[in-house]
Design an enzyme around this catalytic site. Structure first.
Site, PDB file in Angstrom:
ATOM      1  N   SER A  26       0.747  -6.147  -0.133  1.00  0.00           N
ATOM      2  CA  SER A  26       1.718  -4.866  -0.021  1.00  0.00           C
ATOM      3  C   SER A  26       3.180  -5.410   0.270  1.00  0.00           C
ATOM      4  O   SER A  26       3.081  -5.931   1.522  1.00  0.00           O
ATOM      5  CB  SER A  26       1.537  -3.733   0.770  1.00  0.00           C
ATOM      6  N   THR A  74      -1.747   3.142  -1.562  1.00  0.00           N
ATOM      7  CA  THR A  74      -2.277   2.421  -2.494  1.00  0.00           C
ATOM      8  C   THR A  74      -3.260   2.710  -3.104  1.00  0.00           C
ATOM      9  O   THR A  74      -4.300   3.878  -2.438  1.00  0.00           O
ATOM     10  CB  THR A  74      -1.236   1.359  -2.491  1.00  0.00           C
ATOM     11  N   LYS A  78      -4.683   7.016  -4.085  1.00  0.00           N
ATOM     12  CA  LYS A  78      -4.059   7.933  -4.656  1.00  0.00           C
ATOM     13  C   LYS A  78      -4.663   9.243  -4.945  1.00  0.00           C
ATOM     14  O   LYS A  78      -3.837  10.423  -4.585  1.00  0.00           O
ATOM     15  CB  LYS A  78      -2.918   7.176  -6.087  1.00  0.00           C
ATOM     16  N   ASP A 115       6.750   8.184  -6.765  1.00  0.00           N
ATOM     17  CA  ASP A 115       6.809   6.682  -7.898  1.00  0.00           C
ATOM     18  C   ASP A 115       7.761   7.470  -8.608  1.00  0.00           C
ATOM     19  O   ASP A 115       8.370   6.595  -9.662  1.00  0.00           O
ATOM     20  CB  ASP A 115       5.077   6.884  -8.309  1.00  0.00           C
ATOM     21  N   GLY A 142      -3.162   3.184 -16.732  1.00  0.00           N
ATOM     22  CA  GLY A 142      -3.644   3.686 -15.355  1.00  0.00           C
ATOM     23  C   GLY A 142      -2.763   4.717 -14.196  1.00  0.00           C
ATOM     24  O   GLY A 142      -2.394   5.581 -15.109  1.00  0.00           O
TER      25      GLY A 142
END
Length: 300
Positions: A26, A74, A78, A115, A142
């Protein structure tokens, strides 16, 4: 000290962190700590490796930690984290995924999805213009695609969603924007050249989005023939390793405008940072200094 955290616990010091499995790759700690240093905030940002079976215990623990401001989330958490939270922001509820959790003073936890906003940030100059028609070709079905579909649908963009399973793509479109006139296709449709004659794109907005891991280091290549991109299309690849993907290289060679994966990564982080620490990060010169930090050889 959190047994799975990369930093020792300092009582009384506010902190946020990123959780996932795996988590070592990350870039979030580098981004947030860069902004913390720039603002001179007495806080820190960590990474914490949380296995799926540890998620409930992790949430129970941080609820009680007054220094914990929240976390970025992450894969693979989620969606799994949603039942463990007290509230969901309406956008996160619509998308069905949370990438940011914020703790209130009373220990209640609210889930957000940054996001979508992070994805749209570099497209805002284009979207500020009135268009006769807007279309996106999105590759991948995805977790990342969920936020991207919801974000673009809210901007009145007609979506062509391409996946290995067109039925899954159709179901995703129907779930996220049931009233939209969107289309689902097999991702193989875009692999071969086309001689389709695109109509006049003047006054239109077109974007090609790779929302899949295809083209990422260690993953299969993305098979997309650029003849499927209408003239003037913006080509956007959310992959960050490598940053200059083969798709973006093709687009550069064709003279098309491009957006790389760091744009979304930094944009979503900026929104989360403000929720964690109550201040907007300092962002200058297109985040050039931060980009240099993130692309330095020492960065994972």
């Amino acid at each position: 000290m959190n047994a799975n955290s990369d930093r020792p616990y300092v009582p009384g010091k506010p902190y946020a962190e990123v959780i996932g499995d795996p988590i070592a790759q990350s870039k979030s700690p580098a981004i947030h700590n860069f902004w913390i240093a720039g603002l001179g905030i007495d806080a820190e940002y960590r990474r914490c490796h949380v296995h799926p079976d540890e998620l409930p215990d992790y949430i129970a623990r941080v609820r009680q930690d007054a220094d914990w401001r929240g976390c970025n989330v992450t894969m693979p958490h989620k969606q799994a984290i949603i039942p463990l939270l007290d509230r969901l922001d309406p956008l996160a509820r619509r998308i069905g995924a949370v990438n940011t959790v914020v703790r209130a003073d009373d220990g209640t936890l609210t889930g957000y999805n940054t996001d979508a906003g992070g994805f749209l940030e570099p497209l805002r100059p284009h979207l500020a213009t009135t268009h006769l028609f807007r279309m996106a070709r999105i590759l991948g079905t995805g977790g990342a695609a969920r936020a991207i579909i919801a974000a673009l649908a809210a901007e009145n963009v007609v979506i062509v969603l391409a996946g290995r399973d067109p039925a899954k793509a159709r179901a995703l479109l129907d779930e996220l924007d049931p009233g939209g006139e969107h289309h689902a296709v097999d991702i193989a449709h875009f692999a071969q050249p086309t001689d389709f004659a695109f109509d006049d794109r003047h006054g239109c907005f077109d974007v090609i989005v790779n929302a899949s891991p295809l083209g990422m280091a260690g993953q299969p290549p993305l098979a997309f023939d650029l003849t499927h991109a209408p003239p003037g299309s913006v080509v956007y690849d959310i992959v960050t390793h490598p940053l200059d993907t083969p798709l973006l290289q093709q687009a550069h060679a064709a003279g098309l405008p491009t957006v790389d994966g760091l744009s979304m990564l930094i944009g979503q982080a900026a929104e989360a940072f403000e929720r964690f620490f109550g201040q907007a990060p300092l962002r200058q010169d297109g985040d050039s200094e931060l980009r240099r930090l993130l692309t330095a050889p020492s960065q994972p």
